[in-house]
Enzyme design. Structure first.
Site, PDB file in Angstrom:
ATOM      1  N   SER A 116      -4.464   8.463   1.204  1.00 56.08           N
ATOM      2  CA  SER A 116      -3.277   8.063   1.972  1.00 56.08           C
ATOM      3  C   SER A 116      -3.233   8.522   3.423  1.00 56.08           C
ATOM      4  O   SER A 116      -2.371   8.074   4.176  1.00 56.08           O
ATOM      5  CB  SER A 116      -2.009   8.539   1.263  1.00 56.08           C
ATOM      6  N   LYS A 173       5.602  12.324   8.336  1.00 59.34           N
ATOM      7  CA  LYS A 173       5.767  11.428   7.193  1.00 59.34           C
ATOM      8  C   LYS A 173       7.057  11.775   6.452  1.00 59.34           C
ATOM      9  O   LYS A 173       7.404  12.948   6.324  1.00 59.34           O
ATOM     10  CB  LYS A 173       4.544  11.555   6.276  1.00 59.34           C
ATOM     11  N   SER A 214      -0.824   5.452   1.956  1.00 55.68           N
ATOM     12  CA  SER A 214       0.617   5.360   2.062  1.00 55.68           C
ATOM     13  C   SER A 214       1.184   5.914   3.373  1.00 55.68           C
ATOM     14  O   SER A 214       2.334   5.632   3.706  1.00 55.68           O
ATOM     15  CB  SER A 214       1.275   6.116   0.906  1.00 55.68           C
TER      16      SER A 214
END
Lengths: 437, 96
Positions: free
Chosen positions: A139, A40, A115
């Site tokens: 997330s 990420k 996310s």
């Protein structure tokens, strides 16, 4: 091939050019040797850009490795690229990225969740072996649910946050997104552990072998039915009931439990998270790194850099956080939220005196259409209604794919365990994985 | 209800430039969010949290393990520092 697939999905912001070089020096005896990981965009890898999905950090090159990166590299893994995310991990759809929305591989007109949407898509579409995400209110688990993969949020304090760009420091945890529970366990075992660079990371208490074995036996699973009595898609509910039935059939005991204060978790979350975020994001001022907009004086530099560098959702949360922390409102909002947080933790503690794990749907719906909720922040926030409680209470939780709806969109089921009991999530998770095959 | 003046003041405190149009949208969105989080007023209270120490706790029992202060190896070499940060110094505009 990776590039072509990625063009359609926008899961990766960058494929690293040095993968071969990484492979050459990777430890052949490492437990993760041969594993290609996607990372990420808010987790630092020295020498690579880490932009947190934001324009304000578009050119920020990390000057050190996050602890999790160091540990994964030492275990023989290689990093193939960085994945798209909602800006500063603020969102449940990956539509808030400054670099365009990521698309769900099961239906490209739909969101992948967020996310950590890029990481979940990279795993679901087979663009990598596994990925790292971060989970502040859901997330990791919610995009895992939307994309049909496994997502684990470890106990708060179990995985070092050193080198993770902070959203809300008392809630953030890094965790794996994988194809199987066994992979999640493998990566978790590598990244977990205390780190002197993260003062909130601690050594997990040791459990007696007899206690650890309990996870391999029949478990008592608590269902807080009052939390799912409204606002949940019919098909998600039906899948949830079928999942409970399967668990019952192999001998697990399903019992109803009450968690009276847990329904306030999301409200609590939307005070604590923006409060911490507004404080954490104050460091992005255009001076040391990232975007800089020149004004006629220092104040104008700040106003313009932050006004144009941050996206709409980030600005909204900064303003909200500034409001709940301002004199006169502090106690009514932030003070009250921290008090309710304690009550929520006590609710879970009471429940875990009776049951081994708690089960809930991961999200109230399957993947929604791109654009469907982006105009209405409150509707978007509700996507985290079942995942935020584990962050508020600091508990470990895992999302496991348990079926699909009529549109062939994945549905996830979430297991929550007491602090430090990831072992129970892995044992029951593997069991559940087999049952829904 | 949040007023346009409050939004202006918050934006200034947060060092954010906010346009008129965005200000109106923020006023609406924040109103809806604050209505939602307002339900916390109805939440039960525990005796322990009444003591006022709630905000000092985090989920780990033995949290905030501090390390000794000491010199650490620099994460960047001189050349890397030059390349990434443009030298040793941070230049800012004068404040007064």
């Amino acid at each position: 091939m990776l590039e072509t697939d990625n063009k359609k999905l926008n899961a990766f912001l960058e494929f690293f050019p040095d993968v071969e070089a990484q492979e050459k020096v990777a430890d052949k005896n490492g437990v993760l040797y041969g594993m290609k990981l996607a990372i990420k965009d808010n987790i630092l890898i020295k020498g690579k850009i880490s932009s947190s999905g934001s324009k304000i950090l578009s050119n920020y090159v990390a000057s050190y490795d996050a602890t999790v990166i160091k540990k994964l590299r030492d275990a023989g893994a290689v990093f193939i690229g960085r994945t798209n995310m909602d800006e500063f991990a603020m969102g449940a759809s990956t539509e808030n990225s400054a670099y365009g929305a990521t698309k769900n591989p099961h239906d490209t007109s739909r969101v992948p969740g967020g996310s950590s949407g890029g990481s979940a898509v990279a795993v679901a579409a087979g663009l990598c072996d596994a990925a790292l995400g971060s989970d502040t209110g859901g997330s990791i688990r919610q995009p895992a649910s939307f994309c049909g993969v496994v997502g684990l949020k470890p106990t708060y304090g179990r995985v070092s946050r050193y080198g993770l760009t902070a959203l809300a420091s008392s809630l953030d945890q890094i965790g794996p997104i994988t194809k199987t529970v066994a992979d999640a366990e493998k990566i978790y075992n590598v990244i977990a552990g205390p780190d002197e660079n993260d003062a909130t990371s601690v050594e997990a208490p040791a459990f007696a072998l007899a206690e650890l074995r309990r996870g391999e036996e029949k478990l008592k699973i608590g269902v807080p039915r009052h939390l799912i009595s409204s606002g949940v898609d019919q098909e998600v509910l039906q899948n949830f009931e079928e999942t409970l039935e399967k668990l019952k059939q192999v001998g697990h005991e399903i019992v109803g439990i009450e968690l009276p204060a847990v329904k306030y978790s999301l409200a609590c979350y939307y005070i604590i998270m923006p409060a911490e975020a507004s404080s954490n994001l104050s460091r992005f001022d255009g001076l040391r790194y990232g975007l800089k907009k020149e004004g006629s004086n220092l104040l104008e530099d700040y106003l313009q850099t932050r006004g144009t560098g941050f996206g709409a959702e980030t600005r909204r949360r900064i303003i909200l956080g500034t409001y709940v922390l301002s004199a006169g409102y502090y106690d009514a909002y932030y003070g009250q939220a921290t008090r309710v947080r304690e009550v929520i933790k006590q609710d879970f503690a009471r429940a875990f005196a009776q049951v081994d794990t708690i089960i809930l749907p991961t999200a109230p719906t399957t993947a929604f259409k791109i654009g469907e909720k982006s105009g209405d922040p409150l509707q978007m926030y509700l996507a985290d209604v079942f995942t935020a409680p584990a962050n508020i209470a600091g508990l470990p939780a895992i999302s496991i794919p348990t079926g699909k709806d009529q549109n062939n969109l994945p549905i996830g089921t979430q297991l929550i365990a007491p602090q430090w009991r990831e072992d129970r999530l892995f044992a029951l998770g593997k069991n559940l994985e087999e049952l829904v095959k | 209800m949040i007023t346009p003046e409050e939004i202006k003041n918050l934006a200034s405190l947060a060092r954010l430039e906010v346009s008129e149009a965005e200000s109106a949208k923020l006023q609406h969105d924040l109103g809806a969010i604050l209505d939602y989080v307002g339900e916390l007023k109805l939440a039960p209270r525990s005796s322990e949290s009444e003591a006022g120490n709630a905000s000092e706790k985090t989920p780990g029992e033995n949290y905030n393990k501090l390390r000794e202060d000491g010199a650490a190896e620099a994460s960047l070499s001189e050349e890397e520092r030059e390349k990434l940060l443009g030298g040793k110094f941070l230049k800012v505009k004068k404040i007064l």
